[in-house]
Design an enzyme around this catalytic site. Sequence first.
Site, PDB file in Angstrom:
ATOM      1  N   HIS A 110     -73.079  -8.468  24.539  1.00  0.00           N
ATOM      2  CA  HIS A 110     -71.749  -9.013  24.250  1.00  0.00           C
ATOM      3  C   HIS A 110     -71.784  -9.686  22.876  1.00  0.00           C
ATOM      4  CE1 HIS A 110     -67.758 -10.594  25.147  1.00  0.00           C
ATOM      5  NE2 HIS A 110     -68.139 -11.725  24.594  1.00  0.00           N
ATOM      6  N   ASP A 146     -67.872 -11.385  31.795  1.00  0.00           N
ATOM      7  CA  ASP A 146     -68.817 -11.930  30.805  1.00  0.00           C
ATOM      8  C   ASP A 146     -69.339 -13.301  31.224  1.00  0.00           C
ATOM      9  OD1 ASP A 146     -68.174  -9.663  29.299  1.00  0.00           O
ATOM     10  OD2 ASP A 146     -66.610 -10.713  28.182  1.00  0.00           O
ATOM     11  N   ILE A 572     -83.349 -16.075 -15.535  1.00  0.00           N
ATOM     12  CA  ILE A 572     -83.636 -16.737 -16.813  1.00  0.00           C
ATOM     13  C   ILE A 572     -83.371 -18.240 -16.729  1.00  0.00           C
ATOM     14  CG2 ILE A 572     -83.256 -14.673 -18.206  1.00  0.00           C
ATOM     15  CD1 ILE A 572     -80.447 -15.771 -18.848  1.00  0.00           C
ATOM     16  N   PRO A 599     -78.296 -15.942 -14.460  1.00  0.00           N
ATOM     17  CA  PRO A 599     -78.497 -17.017 -15.442  1.00  0.00           C
ATOM     18  C   PRO A 599     -78.779 -18.326 -14.732  1.00  0.00           C
ATOM     19  CG  PRO A 599     -76.154 -16.550 -15.194  1.00  0.00           C
ATOM     20  CD  PRO A 599     -76.894 -15.544 -14.340  1.00  0.00           C
ATOM     21  N   GLN A 601     -78.176 -21.899 -13.333  1.00  0.00           N
ATOM     22  CA  GLN A 601     -76.926 -22.387 -12.757  1.00  0.00           C
ATOM     23  C   GLN A 601     -76.151 -23.265 -13.730  1.00  0.00           C
ATOM     24  OE1 GLN A 601     -77.456 -24.130  -8.915  1.00  0.00           O
ATOM     25  NE2 GLN A 601     -75.287 -24.401  -8.546  1.00  0.00           N
ATOM     26  N   CYS A 707     -90.113 -23.597 -24.320  1.00  0.00           N
ATOM     27  CA  CYS A 707     -91.245 -23.272 -23.439  1.00  0.00           C
ATOM     28  C   CYS A 707     -92.585 -23.370 -24.153  1.00  0.00           C
ATOM     29  CB  CYS A 707     -91.061 -21.892 -22.816  1.00  0.00           C
ATOM     30  SG  CYS A 707     -90.646 -20.597 -24.007  1.00  0.00           S
TER      31      CYS A 707
END
Length: 902
Positions: A110, A146, A572, A599, A601, A707
């Site tokens: 169900h 049911d 990225i 990308p 956020q 970086c």
Amino acid sequence: YQRKLKLALIGQSIFGQEVYNKLRKEGHKVVGVFTVPDKNGQADPLALAAEKDGTPVFKFPRWRAKGKPIEEVVAAYKSVGAELNVLPFCTQFIPMDVIDCPKHGSIIYHPSILPRHRGASAINWTLIQGDKKAGFTIFWADDGLDTGPILLQRECDVGQNDTVDDLYNRFLFPEGIKAMVEAVHLIADGKAPRIPQPEEGATYEGIQKKENAEIPWDQPAAALHNWIRGHDKVPGAWATIDGQVVTFYGSSLLDASVPAGQELAIKGASRPGLVTKNGLVIFGNDGKMVLVRNLQFEDGKMIPASKYFSADETTTLELTEEEKKMAEDIRAIWKGILSNVAVIEDSTDFFKSGASSMHVVRMLEEIKQKYSGLQLQNEDVYMATKFADFIQMAVRKFRGEDKEEELVIDYVSKNVNNMTVNMPYQCFINGQFINADDGKTYDTINPADGSIIASVSSASLADVDKAVAAAKEAFENGEWGRMNARERLADLMEEHQEELATIESIDSGAVYTLALKTHVGMSVQTFRYFAGWCDKIQASEYGATIPINQARPNHNLTFTKKEPIGVCAIVIPWNYPLMMLAWKSAACLAAGNTLILKPAQVTPLTSLKFAELSAKAGFPKGVINILPGSGGLVGQHLSEHPDVRKVGFTGSTPTGKQIMKSAATNLKKVSLELGGKSPLIIFSDCELDRAVKMGMGAVYFNKGENCIAAGRLFVEESIHDEFVRKVVEEIKKMKIGDPLDRSTDHGPQNHKAHLEKLLQYCETGVKEGATLVYGGRQVRRPGFFMEPTVFTDVEDHMYIAQEESFGPVMVISKFKNGDVDGVLRRANTTEYGLASGVFTKDISKALYISEKLEAGTVFINTYNKTDVAAPFGGFKQSGFGKDLGEEALHEYLRTKAITVEY
């Protein structure tokens, strides 16, 4: 599972067929299948599978007559000797004589979390009532509706825009099949529970039919949306427009300002709808909006809601001889599916002739086998259900007329930097800008003043699946491998470089002059460089011939072939949003792959502008897809997705490790550019003024959000104090301020959380005993500005000596005069190995040190000097794989060896 059972399967549908196949595969014996009679001359899928296997099949139109069991039917059932009845999906009323007959009784599937939503329209009511969870129950049948004891349950989250089909296809169907098999195993082993259903929370709703699916308008927008999606596709929520019943499909909540459109009066609605370029906008009694994508008229014709006022303007096409042959081939496919129809006329309706959703898939797959260049979607069949309409639609797609539609873009526009910048803010999937599937958005912030730039679509898991499917289709069946739009893209990026640099500046805080030269300038160079590789890969696609041992008297030729990998996911960071996109995407596309890019956020806007330019450059739909949103959601799902064959990631080391784990699901190829703590060694025999200038650039370039930034400077003792003095003098000359001001040297940090992290980093340095010579504080002005900072007397054990700041923090340690090997040991005592540098006039010493430094890049008497032709990447926990240069192409290609005997 040791025991195997004799089973009777009672029910129908593809779901029943799959349960039947899985149970037989697990070794259980299906002694009989009881299903519905053939409809329009077509057997039910469960009957087809069972008949193919030689399993006894019984097709009873009913089990009872006048409220009593039909004796012959019950006798036929008892003759098979089942030990357990399995009812995966059953629309007939089965007598209790049959339910209770087997040794183990009967189990039923169900599609709701019982006791909630008892009744035959459980999935519909799950959505209509706005439940946050959906699921299914396998229970022991009893004489109630049911109400029997629960054997097992499973649940899933309900997405904001999920339809009945979405829930069924994503969860209820695949997981339900597994659970039915698991339930039978548990019964066979005597381990199946019988948990009484609680009465608390129990609900029962009636069957939803067309006559009671009319939209009740006096409700909030969310309730209207739930009503429409709860009836999508069957029976279909409807309203009366211009005197006829019109059914609404494909709704989503619209969280935006009221769009421009043409008013459409709808009976019962307190406010007219708006026909817009994206669909029909309707309004709840709370003033909020719902967007409806498709409308269906009483004659069965379905149209995009955006075409309501132009639905009858399409002219009938005259077919060429080739197209007439295609039409007849499609007619034969229809005839094979609609075997009950004597002749397929132009007026034949696919669904009214007995076809169902499963036949849609079959029909499209058969067409694809004959005409691979004709790309049709399920929705196309619902939009053109009559044969003549379907052929007209198919021919238009075959001719490519559908590709001529203008790209529809909703912009956020701002007057800034003496120009108007137009910024897309929606997901870019399959060549279109669209809202996130669940309608969610988030704000992206200008770090210079903390103001909101735009509300950006936040991609959902459903959007990831759509983007991957689009990229897969474009790679496998599209024209991408035969096109070269890359050079045109570089031209467009160059034409829009001021706009791109402005967007980059307000979204990431980059100083405009740096954004123009480096963020955008190097991005253009990167696409030009890799565009030049495209024909060279193709020219040498058969790689090298390889001499091998010959198996006499035969002769063999072995050669290699370079091939694109397929669908690639690229994730990225936020420090160089556009440049990091270019470094990875250009190589990926040059190799012939398709991609989904996520990308960061906090910096999505230049990536979305790039998507617009890629469409204008002529990239086919699906080749490039951009999904802004949560890394934990979107990035994670991409790294796990079975159809993604490669992940390229730049970001933190912990996240890189998580991506490696996730990528193991299908052993996808991975390249990682991760954290760094790059050492810069400055000897007393250097050109000191140059070393000061370059050393400051090594730390403060792009606000330290770099970086390869020099995370730790080792300065020889004899020049240490003078070096520090000169650095502080130069810092005091730096102008901190508006990144759009051409005279600004130092802009804001990328986002508030990062600024707070940097301030904490400096506090830790002071607490551990390092000397704070300069800075270490937030600048007193709006925005996320931090003073350039200098620490001295930094010992090797200190936190700031070991961990990356990723900000404008210079960390200086002394080393003894002449102690070359000692400073090398200290420089290499790090888990990172991205970059490094050395300043000395002694070239022999410099080359010796470059050999000993454990880093992917070594700069001698310079720093930050990267070039599109030079490979870039790290060692150790700074990752593996290369961006830029020829080596970057190998990250996005695979090598196939071919041996021919002659």
